[in-house]
Design a protein around this motif. Structure first.
Motif, PDB file in Angstrom:
ATOM      1  N   SER A  61       0.836  -1.208   0.000  1.00  0.00           N
ATOM      2  CA  SER A  61       0.000   0.000   0.000  1.00  0.00           C
ATOM      3  C   SER A  61       0.867   1.253   0.000  1.00  0.00           C
ATOM      4  CB  SER A  61      -0.925   0.012   1.225  1.00  0.00           C
ATOM      5  OG  SER A  61      -1.840  -1.048   1.151  1.00  0.00           O
ATOM      6  N   ASP A 188      -6.057  -1.329  -4.640  1.00  0.00           N
ATOM      7  CA  ASP A 188      -5.434  -1.848  -3.415  1.00  0.00           C
ATOM      8  C   ASP A 188      -6.395  -2.803  -2.712  1.00  0.00           C
ATOM      9  OD1 ASP A 188      -3.894  -2.385  -1.235  1.00  0.00           O
ATOM     10  OD2 ASP A 188      -3.509  -0.283  -0.710  1.00  0.00           O
ATOM     11  N   GLU A 189      -6.264  -4.081  -3.027  1.00  0.00           N
ATOM     12  CA  GLU A 189      -7.132  -5.129  -2.455  1.00  0.00           C
ATOM     13  C   GLU A 189      -8.610  -4.744  -2.621  1.00  0.00           C
ATOM     14  OE1 GLU A 189      -6.024  -7.019   1.211  1.00  0.00           O
ATOM     15  OE2 GLU A 189      -4.231  -5.787   1.357  1.00  0.00           O
TER      16      GLU A 189
HETATM   17 MG   LIG Z   1      -2.000  -2.731   2.242  1.00  0.00          MG
END
Ligand SMILES: [Mg+2]
Ligand SMILES: Nc1ncnc2c1ncn2[C@@H]1O[C@H](COP(=O)(O)OP(=O)(O)OP(=O)(O)O)[C@@H](O)[C@H]1O
Length: 274
Positions: A61, A188-189
């Protein structure tokens, strides 16, 4: 013989993104603080769809945040489409780089309607003062954008986003992130909070919009199946560094067993996905 022009030659065309020597330590450089980014070099060609895996705290991240301009780096340089964006404020990168986060609440404005959210997204990166123009023609465009999601959102343009499910909001966030045709899409995910079926739908939509808009994308996931099936490159991060970068035929033929073997992946920490 006439040369083929369709296949880009590696190293030939200028990269879309070139990040070099990225370093970031949080906590004001206190003694003993571990760097979140410890010298990351990453080059993306136009049209690359790169998947990033790595354990919790590996710096995935932080890497995406540094590219989006959430903070200033301690060291390193980032260029996007030839422009040095290293010190460009995050909000000024908004027209170039868009994001979808894990939390469906982040990408959309709950108190506004679906069509108002789309109108806002459409103006992202545009000059201030451009009026939000919500007319019948725009609504037709929005319906066409939402229809392929097969979630029925095209019939709910005036519904408040707060009323949508997490999966519906995430699908809307995705459409909003690509409306302004960004240079780079950061994920991000973005399916991690969704049930397996909805996650599958959002992933399908992701691959479709990336393909249709010829986007370059960087996606973080803990889902091994996604890591195998998605994208043309797979990057493994660990302790703030890129440990491996697999592309081409090796990426295409990658299996779950290869991943486990190659990265000694802790099976408990990687979801095999449904
Ligand atoms: Mg992360
Ligand atoms: N804003 C911040 N302030 C302080 N520390 C941070 C901040 N952002 C990240 N960190 C730290 O940087 C390191 C890397 O975090 P990062 O969120 O990039 O990991 P990650 O690979 O995304 O992990 P996960 O898989 O859990 O999402 C961690 O030690 C984290 O605590």
């Amino acid at each position: 013989m006439v040369a083929e022009v369709s296949e880009p030659v590696t190293g030939g065309a200028a990269p879309l993104l070139a990040a070099a020597g990225l370093r970031k330590t949080f906590g004001g450089g206190l003694p003993g603080a571990r760097p979140a980014l410890d010298g990351v070099d990453l080059t993306l060609a136009r049209g690359d769809f790169v998947v990033i895996i790595g354990s919790n705290g590996a710096g995935k991240s932080t890497l995406l945040n540094s590219i989006a301009g959430s903070f200033l780096l301690d060291a390193g340089r980032i260029t996007l489409a030839g422009q040095d964006i290293t010190r460009l404020a995050g909000h000024r990168r908004a027209g170039l780089i868009t994001r979808v986060f894990q939390d469906p609440m982040i990408g959309t404005a709950a108190e506004m309607t679906i069509e108002e959210n789309l109108a806002l997204a459409e103006r992202r990166g545009a000059r201030r003062g451009l009026r939000m123009n919500l007319n019948a023609a725009r609504r037709d465009v929005y319906r066409e954008l939402l229809k392929p999601l097969a979630l029925g959102l095209e019939d709910r343009l005036t519904a408040q986003v707060a009323l949508l499910s997490g999966g519906q909001r995430q699908a809307l966030s995705l459409i909003m992130a690509v409306m302004s045709k960004p240079q780079l899409l950061l994920l991000d995910e973005h399916t991690a909070a969704l049930d397996p079926r909805t996650a599958g739908l959002v992933m399908e939509a992701t691959e479709r919009v990336v393909r249709e808009n010829k986007l370059t994308a960087l996606m973080v996931t803990h889902n091994m199946r996604q890591a195998i099936e998605t994208g043309n490159r797979l990057i493994m991060m660990d302790a703030g560094r890129i440990r491996d970068d697999i592309g081409g035929a090796e990426k295409t033929s990658l299996t779950a067993a290869d991943l486990v073997e190659k990265f000694k992946i802790d099976n408990d920490r990687m979801l095999l996905g449904a």
